[in-house]
Scaffold this active site. Structure first.
Site, PDB file in Angstrom:
ATOM      1  N   GLY A  33       1.959  -1.619   5.177  1.00  0.00           N
ATOM      2  CA  GLY A  33       2.532  -2.666   5.654  1.00  0.00           C
ATOM      3  C   GLY A  33       2.073  -4.045   6.248  1.00  0.00           C
ATOM      4  CB  SER A  52      14.257  -9.973   0.177  1.00  0.00           C
ATOM      5  OG  SER A  52      15.498  -9.459  -0.177  1.00  0.00           O
ATOM      6  NE  ARG A  99      -6.618  -4.123   0.923  1.00  0.00           N
ATOM      7  CZ  ARG A  99      -7.556  -4.985   1.174  1.00  0.00           C
ATOM      8  NH1 ARG A  99      -8.685  -5.135   0.495  1.00  0.00           N
ATOM      9  NH2 ARG A  99      -7.333  -5.910   2.059  1.00  0.00           N
ATOM     10  CG  LEU A 100       0.039  -5.175  -2.879  1.00  0.00           C
ATOM     11  CD1 LEU A 100      -0.533  -5.199  -4.469  1.00  0.00           C
ATOM     12  CD2 LEU A 100       1.341  -5.040  -3.045  1.00  0.00           C
ATOM     13  CB  ALA A 101      -5.744  -6.752  -1.687  1.00  0.00           C
ATOM     14  CG  ASP A 114      -2.264  -6.287   8.842  1.00  0.00           C
ATOM     15  OD1 ASP A 114      -3.069  -6.154   8.142  1.00  0.00           O
ATOM     16  OD2 ASP A 114      -0.792  -6.036   8.714  1.00  0.00           O
ATOM     17  CB  CYS A 151      -1.009   0.077   1.422  1.00  0.00           C
ATOM     18  SG  CYS A 151      -2.105  -1.353   1.297  1.00  0.00           S
TER      19      CYS A 151
END
Length: 621
Positions: A82, A383, A53-55, A106, A2
């Site tokens: 986050g 990563s 938003r990145l869901a 969250d 996000c």
């Protein structure tokens, strides 16, 4: 992951301001790359919050900005970026205290945690995050950033409030902000270190890692809620190795939680191989898998590889060995010189960064292209970033000349040029001598080094090498790793990919920071503890591999293409970077047939030119 942004103005009613909605929409739109799945805004009398938003968790229920309401009254609103990895435990505790939840996200847990514990809730969060909480009851804003600074958060104080955003571009989209960079800001961009709190642009700041900022009528108050502390290490070697492994098992297990496709970044080095192997084990134990893994490579790189002191081996054979060992579903993303020099790709990297950070050369473009390819198949990637800073992996940790150089050890080692594939020259070699005198890069670096050194926590009576290596560790964990985390965040979020960094879990960082250097190098090698803690998961050829950083292209066509582009810039009287150049030095560099001696310097010049051409930034030098 996000993108967030917002605007607090105490002297005007934003709901009555005809331009407020358009301004908020413009600020929010700049974050669309970070949040391609959905967007939202929330407007109140003195607060305007935007979200893209990145869901990743609770696809259906996690829309933002998110509110908590009671009896028709809004208690708290957040725009949040986050992941909090311990949100399930926090939710259970909050439910036991009477809190009711309407989503599985969250984000909602963070809202209720603040309502329950106030600003001290930061001590309970485990994760990577940057968010804003607006309390309509007190008309106060709280900005929060995670302990290690994995997620970015910028702010710009105004006469009657503040502007903020995940990236500078969100703040710069407000009409009250004029993008300008002075000499100190330009030195910060060129010097290969990261000063906590600095944002390069005049009037703008970055919230330091482990800090909150409370904005209320009358001003802004910064508070540090977390810092590295010196603590006596009482565990023996066997217990230490076991504890490191236990922490890694727990950390990776938590970070495998996602409601979208997940993968790992695999170079074949110890760090990424350990994460991939731990992820493969975690998924198998959960009855899932196989793990997906991705590597970057260049056309003909392995076949024509030329070893050097920084990169003694190519990644490909080792990545394939680990992938076969853990039976991952592996893919190589193969790039060539044309990909790295394509104008659209180079422009995209500068657009993602908002500034021409130097020191990684072609690695910035290749990382962006790697993430762009991965995003077609996965939304979340794990990563191995920061293991070198935590465990002592870089060659200069083990070179007394660099350790005791009286400056940042990576600066002594010339890392900014070596990472970019160059082993002579220097990235500022093509800049005007008068400009360099004004920037005083050596003085800037020395000031920042002494500031950092003054912060280092110490144990009573700690002397000699152990004292110095505590300092070296602190410098890397607070000044160097930020360069890498920023780079990875911008390159990944430019394509809507969430990258998680297990080695930045604060529990692991705190524990290893206080482990004696003699124990960190007990087998006479770099990253002894990490190797011992994960060797049972790795093939020997990978476990015993000597450290090799992120790869840099060796194809001579890349250096030739850089030289051709530099020649074009020199010939263009209107090129915005031209007043910053030492044209005689540029001409000398163009006479270098190989082009390698000025590679990082050329990359910096081209990046500066792209930035000035695309960002309409005033240089006030």
């Amino acid at each position: 992951m996000c993108g967030i942004t917002g605007w607090i103005s105490y002297d005007q009613d934003l709901t009555a301001l005809t331009t407020a909605r358009g301004t908020l929409d413009a600020m929010t739109h700049t974050m669309a790359c970070r949040g391609p799945d959905a967007g939202g805004t929330w407007l109140d009398t003195h607060a305007a919050l935007g979200h893209r938003r990145l869901a990743v968790i609770d696809i259906e229920g996690g829309a933002q900005p998110m509110r908590v309401e009671r009896d028709g009254r809004t208690l708290l609103v957040t725009t949040y970026s986050g992941e909090v990895y311990n949100y399930r435990e926090l939710r259970a505790e909050l439910e036991s205290r009477g809190h009711a939840f309407r989503t599985s996200s969250d984000t909602e847990v963070v809202l209720h945690a603040y309502l329950e514990w106030g600003e001290d809730f930061t001590e309970r969060l485990n994760g990577m995050y940057a968010f804003a909480l607006w309390d309509p009851r007190t008309e106060e804003l709280l900005l929060v950033r995670d302990r290690m600074g994995i997620k970015p958060l910028y702010y710009h104080p105004t006469p009657d409030g503040v502007l903020f955003g995940s990236e500078p571009k969100a703040v710069l989209a407000h009409p009250a902000v004029r993008p300008a960079v002075d000499a100190e800001g330009l030195a910060e961009l060129i010097a290969f270190t990261k000063t906590p709190g600095h944002a390069a642009y005049k009037g703008m700041y970055e919230l330091p890692p482990g800090h909150t900022a409370r904005i209320r009528r009358g001003g802004l108050i910064l508070r540090r809620y977390w810092a590295l502390e010196a603590r006596e290490h009482t565990d023996d070697l066997k217990t230490t190795v076991r504890h490191v492994r236990d922490l890694l098992d727990d950390i990776v297990g938590r970070q495998l939680i996602a409601d979208v496709p997940l993968c790992t970044l695999l170079s074949g080095g110890l760090d990424s191989s350990a994460i991939t192997a731990l992820a493969a084990k975690g998924l198998a134990d959960a009855g899932a898998g196989p793990v997906r893994s991705f590597s970057v490579d260049f056309t003909g790189h392995t076949e024509n590889f030329r070893p050097d002191p920084l990169r003694p081996t190519p990644d490909g054979p080792y990545a394939h060995a680990l992938a076969a060992h853990v039976a991952s579903h592996h893919s190589d993303i193969v790039l060539d010189a044309a990909d790295l020099m394509a104008k659209a790709n180079r422009d995209a990297v500068i657009a993602a960064r908002d500034m021409p950070i130097s020191g990684f050369g072609d690695g910035d473009v290749s990382l962006y292209l790697l993430f762009k390819a991965i995003r077609e198949q996965s939304t979340v990637a794990l990563s191995g970033e920061s293991a070198d800073e935590v465990f002592g992996g870089y060659s200069w940790f083990h070179n007394p000349d660099h350790v005791h150089a009286g400056t940042f050890p990576w600066a002594s080692a010339g890392a900014a040029d070596r990472f970019a594939g160059e082993h002579s020259g220097g990235r500022s070699a093509l800049l005007d001598r008068g400009l360099l005198a004004k920037l005083d890069l050596a003085g800037h670096e020395d000031t920042r080094y002494r500031e950092a050194l003054a912060e280092v926590p110490r144990l009573p009576g700690e002397t000699g090498l152990e004292r110095r290596m505590r300092e070296i560790g602190y410098l890397h964990l607070t000044r160097f790793v930020q360069l890498l985390l920023d780079r990875k965040d911008r390159a990944s979020m430019a394509v809507g990919l969430e990258v998680r960094v297990p080695f930045c879990d604060h529990r692991l960082v705190e524990y290893v920071f206080n482990t004696p250097w003699a124990m960190k190098t007990f087998d006479g090698r770099e990253k002894s503890l990490l190797r011992a803690a994960t060797r049972d998961l790795l093939p020997d050829v990978v476990a015993d591999r000597v450290k090799s950083p992120y790869p840099s292209i060796q194809d001579p066509r890349y250096a030739a293409a850089l030289r051709a582009e530099l020649s074009r810039v020199l010939a263009d009287e209107d090129a915005p970077v031209r007043p910053l150049l030492d044209t005689a030095a540029v001409a000398d560099s163009l006479a270098d047939d190989a082009g390698e001696s000025f590679r990082s310097a050329t990359e910096l010049v081209l990046n500066l030119d792209t930035w000035l051409r695309t960002h309409d930034t005033a240089l006030e030098l």
